[in-house]
Design an enzyme around this catalytic site. Structure first.
Site, PDB file in Angstrom:
ATOM      1  N   LYS A  53     -10.474 -21.024  -4.163  1.00  0.00           N
ATOM      2  CA  LYS A  53      -9.810 -21.738  -3.072  1.00  0.00           C
ATOM      3  C   LYS A  53      -8.333 -21.405  -3.043  1.00  0.00           C
ATOM      4  O   LYS A  53      -7.851 -20.561  -3.786  1.00  0.00           O
ATOM      5  CB  LYS A  53      -9.983 -23.253  -3.281  1.00  0.00           C
ATOM      6  CG  LYS A  53     -11.411 -23.701  -3.187  1.00  0.00           C
ATOM      7  CD  LYS A  53     -11.793 -23.995  -1.753  1.00  0.00           C
ATOM      8  CE  LYS A  53     -13.200 -24.545  -1.710  1.00  0.00           C
ATOM      9  NZ  LYS A  53     -13.853 -24.354  -0.460  1.00  0.00           N
ATOM     10  N   HIS A  89      -5.435  -7.678  12.227  1.00  0.00           N
ATOM     11  CA  HIS A  89      -5.351  -6.470  11.427  1.00  0.00           C
ATOM     12  C   HIS A  89      -4.283  -5.610  12.103  1.00  0.00           C
ATOM     13  O   HIS A  89      -4.566  -4.592  12.729  1.00  0.00           O
ATOM     14  CB  HIS A  89      -6.716  -5.760  11.404  1.00  0.00           C
ATOM     15  CG  HIS A  89      -6.824  -4.702  10.354  1.00  0.00           C
ATOM     16  ND1 HIS A  89      -5.742  -4.248   9.635  1.00  0.00           N
ATOM     17  CD2 HIS A  89      -7.894  -4.002   9.889  1.00  0.00           C
ATOM     18  CE1 HIS A  89      -6.142  -3.317   8.781  1.00  0.00           C
ATOM     19  NE2 HIS A  89      -7.447  -3.151   8.911  1.00  0.00           N
ATOM     20  N   ARG A 117      -5.233  -8.063   1.892  1.00  0.00           N
ATOM     21  CA  ARG A 117      -6.454  -8.169   2.695  1.00  0.00           C
ATOM     22  C   ARG A 117      -7.234  -9.358   2.166  1.00  0.00           C
ATOM     23  O   ARG A 117      -7.437  -9.494   0.964  1.00  0.00           O
ATOM     24  CB  ARG A 117      -7.292  -6.899   2.597  1.00  0.00           C
ATOM     25  CG  ARG A 117      -8.740  -7.179   2.844  1.00  0.00           C
ATOM     26  CD  ARG A 117      -9.524  -6.357   3.809  1.00  0.00           C
ATOM     27  NE  ARG A 117      -8.888  -5.494   4.738  1.00  0.00           N
ATOM     28  CZ  ARG A 117      -9.538  -4.478   5.307  1.00  0.00           C
ATOM     29  NH1 ARG A 117     -10.789  -4.225   5.004  1.00  0.00           N
ATOM     30  NH2 ARG A 117      -8.944  -3.724   6.182  1.00  0.00           N
ATOM     31  N   ARG A 140     -10.934   2.703   3.206  1.00  0.00           N
ATOM     32  CA  ARG A 140      -9.972   3.439   4.009  1.00  0.00           C
ATOM     33  C   ARG A 140      -8.612   2.752   4.054  1.00  0.00           C
ATOM     34  O   ARG A 140      -7.587   3.357   3.800  1.00  0.00           O
ATOM     35  CB  ARG A 140     -10.528   3.601   5.427  1.00  0.00           C
ATOM     36  CG  ARG A 140      -9.868   4.618   6.285  1.00  0.00           C
ATOM     37  CD  ARG A 140     -10.501   4.563   7.658  1.00  0.00           C
ATOM     38  NE  ARG A 140     -11.561   3.546   7.638  1.00  0.00           N
ATOM     39  CZ  ARG A 140     -12.813   3.807   7.380  1.00  0.00           C
ATOM     40  NH1 ARG A 140     -13.199   5.032   7.186  1.00  0.00           N
ATOM     41  NH2 ARG A 140     -13.700   2.838   7.326  1.00  0.00           N
ATOM     42  N   THR A 141      -8.625   1.469   4.383  1.00  0.00           N
ATOM     43  CA  THR A 141      -7.352   0.772   4.536  1.00  0.00           C
ATOM     44  C   THR A 141      -6.580   0.787   3.219  1.00  0.00           C
ATOM     45  O   THR A 141      -5.393   1.078   3.174  1.00  0.00           O
ATOM     46  CB  THR A 141      -7.592  -0.676   5.006  1.00  0.00           C
ATOM     47  OG1 THR A 141      -8.358  -0.626   6.190  1.00  0.00           O
ATOM     48  CG2 THR A 141      -6.295  -1.385   5.283  1.00  0.00           C
TER      49      THR A 141
END
Lengths: 321, 428
Positions: free
Chosen positions: A94, A146, A116, A66-67
């Site tokens: 890393k 968020h 994200r 969705r995002t």
């Protein structure tokens, strides 16, 4: 520090990493800007040329449907060129490789990163390290923030309730692991609601949660009294295997939102959920699909709010025609 | 070689000495204070007027990154940092690669130390093989190879039966256990103090209880096994209380604190500054104040640097993914002097915490200016200010939160067994 990082010298939005450090005026400006985009959803041509010629990279180190989709649509409706990258993270990847990824994309002359990442602080780190002309939008970092989700939730609340001042908001469920809840709490406090109540068992609440500016309740029926806005959080299945909860059914019995419990809240209480929902775990289908639910409205609003944030972050650097 | 250190303020807590006088060194040993021994002819004179002359510092916890991680630091780079900080004895934690769990690794360390021209690097042996917490290391052989104590460094011994046996075995050979209390499971792979700040930033937290519960276990086992225990790098209030109670009860246990725990708190890392990522994590203001009180009252009687140099990449990343630790040898003395300036402790206590007490705990015949002891000496100017920057910094690890800070207190001369291993060359 976070204030400096997110705002340029004139106090305008440069990066959007966290609600922390942004004042009520700026949050309201985001909501107002989003308002101006909302009408576009019904138009034949759903595009404005605000970010024409700009390149936006969606950098998703963590899965999301969705995002990512709404960010992609938002960018396209602003006429930007969009590249979406899903980078599977492994435990061995890393900071170095994160930085290398960023450096490589920078070399391709991008203008904005939408990030994200599964680790708290990743978006801050990228904003600190990236070239000064690039804006970074946090699309969720670890358990930290968020902020675009929080803003679309604020937008939805304002759409329905008009004003924040008198509102009592309950956030229910896994606050401990929720970046959404942290950002919502900061946004609600900045916009000045009357009360934020977090309702969860102790195992799903972080230490000193009250210092975030919330009242704490461990009992759903009690906690729902006088509530105007109910925000349900998603419960991940792995919480059961890590001994935070005994079972899904016990959780549903105690903290699941049913029609019956919904009646305890104010009659016009709105029900929200950042999705994806677990029907029968944190919320009953009848409530999720019921008249008081605004869950799908949240999704549509997500596009306009993300358009507003992207446009503001680019515009305030004087790079938008 | 005969040396006179002239006109310095001599502070020697072990002999309760605080006076302006000359210090005489002969053949690598302290010869006399104030009055020269008969027929003393100096080969070298060091002017220490306006400066403090004290026993060289003994650091109970350092990592020099060799063997195994020479991209981060080497003996060569770090002994220069140590010498320039007045540190004349370094205890090396066993979590090298390979781990200090065989005499061969202990020998290798001796060799590396000799090559670097710094003879006082004392390896601490691993308590368990590979630090895995499953099998005992060859502690006796390691002791005979020069290891000063045993420790499991930051690695857990989750099975208390194994910890008990390891402590019994260490006690049989009269070996000191240096124990950093940390319950692995309660620590939950956290990276910050479990409290308001970690909650706000969504960082996995480490509760105080991860330290205090492990500490309580070890205290009980210390009594059961008779093992001598020194607790390393305490970070919270309730640990100090537990040690205090145990000492009152008559248990011969001691403790140290890392210098940064006495100055920094969880608030300093806001929002995600990896320079402040350390283990145990920086805790609250109340914890910091209590650690200071513990030091003042003598419950905690040593300050260590907990020196952990890193390469740049180790600190580049999102906070939880960065490596913990501060390169802290060079800020050890100035930050200890700052405690004196802030009236947390007095100067005698400060110097004792860096020299006399660590020597006592390790049963080393040093840490004092008693004639006949090795002439490990630090001479420093307590008023001299300097800025932490690339031109003053010696350690290969640039991971310090004090970058660009101006600190007070600068070492001017360091002698190890009477040999001048460092002299400050900047103009005053």
């Amino acid at each position: 520090m976070s204030t400096n990082l997110q705002l340029n010298a004139e106090g305008k939005l440069k990066h959007f990493l966290s609600i922390e450090g942004l004042d009520k005026t700026l949050l309201t400006e985001i909501l107002d800007t989003a308002e101006s985009f909302i009408g576009m959803n019904d138009q034949q041509i759903k595009k404005v040329p605000l970010l024409r010629g700009k390149t936006i990279v969606n950098l998703f180190f963590e899965n999301s449907t969705r995002t990512r989709t709404t960010f992609e649509l938002a960018a396209k409706r602003l006429s930007a060129d969009v590249l979406s990258m899903s980078i599977a993270t492994s435990s061995t990847s890393k900071g170095e490789s994160l930085l290398d990824t960023i450096r490589n994309l920078e070399a391709m002359y991008v203008d904005m990163f939408v990030v994200r990442h599964g680790i708290s602080g990743a978006a801050h780190f990228i904003a600190q390290q990236t070239a000064p002309h690039i804006s970074v939008i946090n699309a969720g970092d670890g358990q930290h923030a968020h902020p675009t989700q929080a803003m679309l939730d604020m937008f939805t609340i304002r759409q329905v309730k008009r004003d924040f001042a008198a509102l009592r908001v309950a956030i229910i469920g896994d606050i401990l692991h929720s970046r959404v809840a942290r950002s919502q709490i900061q946004a609600l406090n900045t916009l000045g609601v009357a009360e934020i109540r977090v309702i969860a068992p102790k195992t799903l609440l972080p230490a000193h949660v009250e210092k975030l500016g919330v009242t704490v309740c461990h009992d759903l029926p009690n906690g729902l009294q006088d509530i105007d806005v109910i925000i349900m959080l998603r419960l991940q299945k792995e919480r059961m295997t890590s001994a935070l909860l005994p079972s899904e059914s016990e959780y549903f019995r105690c903290f699941g939102l049913t029609e019956q419990k919904l009646k305890i809240a104010k009659p016009d209480a709105m029900v929200m959920h950042p999705g994806p929902i677990n029907r029968g775990v944190e919320i009953d289908s009848k409530v999720a699909d019921g008249a008081q639910s605004v869950i799908l409205k949240q999704v549509s609003n997500g596009i306009a709010v993300r358009m507003a944030i992207m446009a503001m972050a680019m515009q305030k650097q004087g790079r938008v025609a | 070689m005969h040396v006179i250190i002239e006109n310095g303020r001599i502070i020697d807590p072990a002999n309760q000495l605080d006076c302006v006088a000359n210090l005489y060194l002969a053949d690598g040993k302290i010869a006399a204070v104030t009055n020269p021994p008969d027929g003393f002819q100096a080969d070298m004179r060091l002017d220490a007027s306006g400066q403090i002359v004290c026993p060289g510092f003994i650091d109970l916890s350092t990592r020099l990154r060799e063997p195994g991680q020479s991209r981060k630091a080497t003996f060569k780079s770090e002994v220069i940092a140590a010498a320039s900080s007045g540190v004349t004895t370094l205890c090396l934690q066993p979590d090298t690669s390979p781990v200090i769990d065989t005499p061969a690794v202990a020998e290798l360390i001796k060799e590396l130390a000799n090559k670097a021209g710094y003879r006082q690097i004392l390896p601490i042996a691993a308590l368990t093989r590979k630090l895995e917490g499953n099998e005992l290391s060859s502690m006796l052989a390691l002791k005979q190879a020069g290891c000063i104590a045993v420790s499991n460094a930051g690695a857990p011994v989750t099975n208390l039966l194994i910890l008990r046996r390891a402590m019994e075995y260490a006690a049989s050979h009269d070996l000191l256990l240096i124990f950093r209390p940390n319950d692995y499971w309660l620590g939950n792979k956290g990276c910050a103090h479990e409290g308001a700040i970690a909650t706000r930033y969504g960082l996995p937290g480490i509760p105080d209880a991860a330290e205090t519960i492990a500490l309580a276990h070890c205290l009980e086992l210390a009594e059961l096994t008779g093992c001598r225990v020194h607790f390393g790098q305490l970070s919270c209030k309730r640990s100090v209380i537990k040690i205090q109670q145990a000492q009152k009860y008559g248990l011969a246990v001691s403790a140290d604190v890392a210098i940064h725990q006495l100055h920094l708190t969880e608030n300093d890392m806001i929002p995600f500054d990896s320079a402040y990522h350390v283990l145990p994590p920086l805790r609250t203001e109340a914890d910091k104040q209590f650690l200071r009180q513990g030091l003042a009252s003598g419950t905690i009687n040593c300050i260590c640097s907990d020196h952990q140099p890193h390469d740049v990449d180790a600190k580049l990343g999102a906070f939880p993914e960065t490596e913990p630790g501060i390169s802290s040898l060079e800020t050890l003395l100035p930050l200890t002097l700052k405690l004196v300036e802030q009236h947390a402790i007095d100067l005698q206590q400060a110097i004792a915490a860096l020299s006399q007490h660590p020597a006592d705990i390790l049963r080393l015949n040093k840490g004092a200016l008693t004639p006949g002891l090795p002439a490990d000496i630090c001479v420093f100017d307590p008023e001299r200010e300097w800025q932490v920057n690339p031109s003053t910094w010696k350690s290969q690890g640039c991971n310090t939160p004090y970058w660009q800070h101006t600190l007070k207190g600068r070492v001017t001369h360091t002698l190890q067994a009477g040999k001048l291993i460092y002299r400050l060359h900047e103009p005053a």
